[in-house]
Scaffold this active site. Structure first.
Site, PDB file in Angstrom:
ATOM      1  CE  LYS A  13       0.577  -4.022  -2.179  1.00 21.64           C
ATOM      2  NZ  LYS A  13       1.700  -4.971  -1.986  1.00 21.64           N
ATOM      3  NE  ARG A  88      -0.070  -5.707   4.036  1.00 26.60           N
ATOM      4  CZ  ARG A  88       0.616  -4.709   3.488  1.00 26.60           C
ATOM      5  NH1 ARG A  88       0.049  -3.543   3.320  1.00 26.60           N
ATOM      6  NH2 ARG A  88       1.862  -4.892   3.093  1.00 26.60           N
ATOM      7  NE  ARG A 122      10.361  -2.037  -1.328  1.00 21.47           N
ATOM      8  CZ  ARG A 122       9.157  -2.575  -1.138  1.00 21.47           C
ATOM      9  NH1 ARG A 122       8.227  -2.498  -2.071  1.00 21.47           N
ATOM     10  NH2 ARG A 122       8.893  -3.219  -0.013  1.00 21.47           N
ATOM     11  NE  ARG A 152       9.071  -0.521   3.187  1.00 21.34           N
ATOM     12  CZ  ARG A 152       7.956  -1.068   2.700  1.00 21.34           C
ATOM     13  NH1 ARG A 152       7.450  -0.624   1.556  1.00 21.34           N
ATOM     14  NH2 ARG A 152       7.357  -2.040   3.326  1.00 21.34           N
ATOM     15  NE  ARG A 163       7.312  -6.523   4.211  1.00 24.67           N
ATOM     16  CZ  ARG A 163       8.148  -5.809   3.435  1.00 24.67           C
ATOM     17  NH1 ARG A 163       9.448  -5.917   3.591  1.00 24.67           N
ATOM     18  NH2 ARG A 163       7.675  -4.991   2.548  1.00 24.67           N
TER      19      ARG A 163
HETATM   20  P1  AMP Z   1       3.745  -1.914   2.870  1.00 27.31           P
HETATM   21  O1  AMP Z   1       4.411  -0.589   2.762  1.00 27.31           O
HETATM   22  O2  AMP Z   1       2.383  -1.938   2.212  1.00 27.31           O
HETATM   23  O3  AMP Z   1       4.620  -3.052   2.433  1.00 27.31           O
HETATM   24  O4  AMP Z   1       3.452  -2.144   4.422  1.00 27.31           O
HETATM   25  C1  AMP Z   1       4.509  -2.216   5.358  1.00 27.31           C
HETATM   26  C2  AMP Z   1       3.990  -2.713   6.688  1.00 27.31           C
HETATM   27  O5  AMP Z   1       2.997  -1.804   7.193  1.00 27.31           O
HETATM   28  C3  AMP Z   1       3.299  -4.068   6.683  1.00 27.31           C
HETATM   29  O6  AMP Z   1       4.218  -5.144   6.733  1.00 27.31           O
HETATM   30  C4  AMP Z   1       2.444  -3.966   7.939  1.00 27.31           C
HETATM   31  O7  AMP Z   1       3.232  -4.107   9.110  1.00 27.31           O
HETATM   32  C5  AMP Z   1       1.986  -2.503   7.889  1.00 27.31           C
HETATM   33  N1  AMP Z   1       0.719  -2.367   7.114  1.00 27.31           N
HETATM   34  C6  AMP Z   1       0.550  -1.668   5.955  1.00 27.31           C
HETATM   35  N2  AMP Z   1      -0.716  -1.764   5.530  1.00 27.31           N
HETATM   36  C7  AMP Z   1      -1.370  -2.546   6.432  1.00 27.31           C
HETATM   37  C8  AMP Z   1      -2.695  -3.039   6.531  1.00 27.31           C
HETATM   38  N3  AMP Z   1      -3.622  -2.747   5.613  1.00 27.31           N
HETATM   39  N4  AMP Z   1      -2.995  -3.816   7.617  1.00 27.31           N
HETATM   40  C9  AMP Z   1      -2.088  -4.105   8.554  1.00 27.31           C
HETATM   41  N5  AMP Z   1      -0.818  -3.695   8.502  1.00 27.31           N
HETATM   42  C10 AMP Z   1      -0.443  -2.921   7.456  1.00 27.31           C
END
Ligand code: AMP
Length: 206
Positions: A13, A88, A122, A152, A163
């Protein structure tokens, strides 16, 4: 155009969002990036989110909904935006409908083995948030802002599985939610980033 990129963690994404952002000159809003910046800056949101993010769990809906609602009041989104990582949950999607209108939802459909491999290789630029893969990018530094790339905290084998399970349980129901509204388009996320982008471009031109 207001676009949502939907897909499991590691589906690409972020990478596809930067390509669309450059092409259409509209900003990407990544809730993950915003939350990580808040953790780094030790804000209240950051402190409340840290445990969830480290365990690969979702941050509570109300926190994330408020942060997106506020972000969408800024003037740079007037010509459109790309949402990466939001919504999400169905609750988040319903809330989004109450404060913005989405034109297209693009599902980046990717197999688990591809996702795991991508996440474990990554690297991320902590400054501009660009994403790299050690298989295709051999330097330790961002090609744009020259910052040292980082892994990360949640990009490890254990958390990836969590996840992905959270994605299947909480986020995958959004596929039907948006399909029923006739707004969902699907691309093959197992392909290389530029091939995926070709599919996305066709959808954006429709
Ligand atoms: P990402 O960078 O999109 O992979 O998000 C990393 C982490 O941030 C996720 O595993 C969640 O803990 C938190 N997170 C990001 N976006 C959301 C969302 N829309 N709702 C809830 N938690 C989120």
């Amino acid at each position: 155009m207001n676009i949502i990129l939907l897909g499991a963690p590691g589906s690409g994404k972020g990478t596809e969002a930067s390509l669309i952002s450059k092409d259409l000159s509209i900003p990407t809003i990544s809730t993950g990036d915003i939350i990580r910046d808040n953790i780094k800056n030790k804000t209240e949101l950051g402190i409340l989110s840290q445990n969830y993010i480290n365990l690969g769990q979702l941050v509570p809906d109300d926190l994330v909904i408020n942060l997106v609602k506020e972000r969408l009041t800024q003037t740079d989104v007037l010509n459109g935006y790309i949402l990466d990582g939001f919504p999400r949950t169905v609750t988040q999607a319903q809330a989004l409908q109450s404060f913005s209108k989405i034109d297209k939802i693009i599902l980046i459909d990717t197999n688990y083995d591809v996702i795991e491999e991508r996440i474990l290789s990554r690297r991320t630029c902590p400054v501009c948030k660009r994403v790299y893969n050690t298989k295709t990018y051999k330097s330790d530094f961002c090609e744009v802002c020259k910052a040292k790339l980082i892994i990360r905290d949640d990009d490890n084998k254990e958390t990836v599985k969590n996840r992905y399970d959270v994605y299947l349980k909480e986020t995958a129901p959004l596929i039907d939610f948006y399909k029923n509204q006739g707004l969902l388009y699907k691309v093959n996320g197992n392909l290389q980033a530029d091939e995926v982008y070709k599919e996305i471009k066709q959808i954006l031109q429709k």
